[in-house]
Design an enzyme around this catalytic site. Structure first.
Site, short mmCIF file in Angstrom:
data_model
loop_
_atom_site.label_atom_id
_atom_site.label_comp_id
_atom_site.label_asym_id
_atom_site.label_seq_id
_atom_site.Cartn_x
_atom_site.Cartn_y
_atom_site.Cartn_z
N SER A 70 5.35 1.19 12.33
CA SER A 70 5.53 1.52 10.90
C SER A 70 7.00 1.82 10.60
O SER A 70 7.53 1.41 9.57
CB SER A 70 4.66 2.72 10.53
OG SER A 70 5.20 3.88 11.08
N ARG B 267 8.64 -0.83 8.12
CA ARG B 267 8.94 -0.31 6.78
C ARG B 267 10.36 -0.67 6.38
O ARG B 267 10.61 -1.19 5.30
CB ARG B 267 8.74 1.20 6.73
CG ARG B 267 9.09 1.79 5.36
CD ARG B 267 9.01 3.29 5.31
NE ARG B 267 7.68 3.77 5.66
CZ ARG B 267 7.36 4.33 6.80
NH1 ARG B 267 8.30 4.50 7.72
NH2 ARG B 267 6.15 4.74 7.05
N ASN C 219 11.25 -3.48 3.47
CA ASN C 219 11.99 -3.14 2.25
C ASN C 219 13.26 -3.96 2.12
O ASN C 219 13.57 -4.51 1.07
CB ASN C 219 12.33 -1.65 2.25
CG ASN C 219 11.20 -0.82 1.71
OD1 ASN C 219 11.01 -0.76 0.51
ND2 ASN C 219 10.43 -0.22 2.60
#
Lengths: 274, 156
Positions: free
Chosen positions: A210, A214, A218
């Protein structure tokens, strides 16, 4: 847009391709000249642009902070020292709030991650055709300058954090303690050990995943939007480009901060004794 | 977007940068910051202490000022009194001196008057005797009438 008017799809793909150096089954050790070349190289290849820019940004961070740190006065600080100290105190405060065990390595780790990721993300504010254009003139086909849009870079850092979590879990609790923690949480009953193990190992593995995905997600999404905006006619593209870039000033900082804080929180978890 | 050696490379870079940061970047900045924090805390302490001292000094100064004002007023009053006294004394002395001088002058004048009277009296007596001698052509016994004439002279 380098060269002979590529289609939109080609343009996008070109911008998302790293400069890859690796062992090609047919050409031997070489730089990949196309996306398929790069894929065929498999694992034994390295993204020269990702590595180069991330090392450059890391070195910039070390150099800048070292320079200021060496000359740091205890009196009235100059402007540069002030800025550096602001970042420093921000990270130090974050670590103080989230991390309560005794480990003098965590704060420097947090500082490194925050500033390094921030600098790498900031490269995204460079107009997307500028540096690839310059490098194309120099004969380099591919140049993807933002390291954090490369999952290798984000996952590399996330795996680094993962190893730190494992290392400190074992160091603080011992192998037995760590195994016990994996076996007896969340349900403290010997019958549920297998279930607990599965749950805990998944949650352990999800942490780096994660963390890395992440940041990558992004940054990559933002990059794709920038590329799409760049496909618009030049006289209109700034109307979308400018707001998106301004918005990204926030995203850049926020993602660097999230990565840092989560790292600190995970390391705190590794130091926790249940 | 292939996963490849870059992953390992980035991990190594991460480790190296963390090591550098821990060894060469963190300590000097951290030290400088904490030293400054201490300095500022000390400075603030000193400032508040100085403020307290200043207040005390102000109070002392006010008190001293009040005292010296009182003293000055007292001294002034004394000086006034003293000067009045001196003027009074000088006036007295001057009056006494004047009176004394007037008295001296009067007594001198009286003496002069007396002497002049004596002289006049003596001359009148002699003139009277001479006149009488001439009238009587030495018939008068000088010794006999001397007493009479003297008596006459004192009555003048």
């Amino acid at each position: 847009m380098a060269g002979n008017n590529p289609t939109s799809a080609e343009y996008i793909q070109h911008h998302l391709q790293n400069l890859t150096f690796g062992y090609h089954p047919e050409n031997g050790w070489s730089i990949a000249h196309s996306a398929t070349d790069a894929v065929e190289m498999g694992f034994w290849a390295i993204h020269l642009d990702t590595m180069g820019w991330s090392l450059a940004m890391g070195t910039l961070f070390i150099w800048l902070f070292r320079k200021v740190g060496k000359k740091a006065t205890t009196g009235v600080p100059g402007k540069l020292q002030n800025a550096i100290e602001m970042v420093f105190e921000f990270v130090e405060g974050t670590v103080r709030d989230a991390f309560h065990a005794k480990n003098y390595l965590v704060a420097p780790i947090a500082l490194t991650l925050f500033v390094w990721i921030f600098l790498m993300n900031t490269l995204k504010l460079v107009p997307i055709d500028l540096l690839p254009g310059v490098f194309a003139e120099l004969g380099v086909d591919y140049m993807k300058i933002v390291p954090t849009t490369d999952p290798n870079a984000t996952m590399g850092m996330a795996l680094g954090v993962f190893f730190l979590i494992i290392f400190y879990s074992i160091k603080v609790k011992g192998i037995g303690g760590f195994a016990k923690e994996l076996s007896f949480t969340p349900f403290n009953h010997w019958l549920l050990i297998p279930f607990n193990l599965v749950m805990e190992i998944i949650s352990l593995l999800v942490k780096p995943l994660s963390l890395g995905l992440r940041l990558f997600g992004n940054m990559f999404a933002g990059e794709v939007i920038f590329i799409l905006i760049a496909l618009l006619p030049f006289w209109i593209s700034w109307t979308l480009n400018v707001p998106w870039a301004i918005f990204h000033i926030l995203i850049i900082t926020l993602q660097a901060f999230i990565f840092t804080v989560l790292t600190v929180v995970y390391l705190q978890g590794a130091h926790d004794k249940h | 977007m292939n996963i490849n050696l870059t992953l390992i490379g980035q991990m190594i870079a991460f480790a190296i940068f963390v090591w550098f940061c821990t060894k060469y970047v963190w300590p000097p900045i951290s030290n400088a910051l904490h030293e400054r924090q201490k300095k500022i805390a000390d400075g603030l302490d000193a400032a508040s202490r100085a403020n307290r001292d200043l207040e005390l000094a102000q109070e002392r100064a006010d008190e001293t000022l009040r005292e010296s004002k009182g003293q000055a007023a007292e001294i002034l009053e004394q000086a006034h009194k003293r000067s009045n006294q001196m003027i009074e004394e000088a006036r007295d002395t001057a009056r006494q001196e004047g009176e004394r001088m007037i008295a001296n002058a009067q007594s001198e004048i009286e003496q002069e008057i007396n002497r002049a009277k004596e002289e006049l009296r003596a001359q009148v007596a002699r003139l009277a005797i001479e006149g009488a001698e001439r009238i009587l052509e030495s018939s008068i016994d000088e010794k006999k009438h001397r007493e009479l004439v003297d008596k006459l002279a004192t009555e003048l």
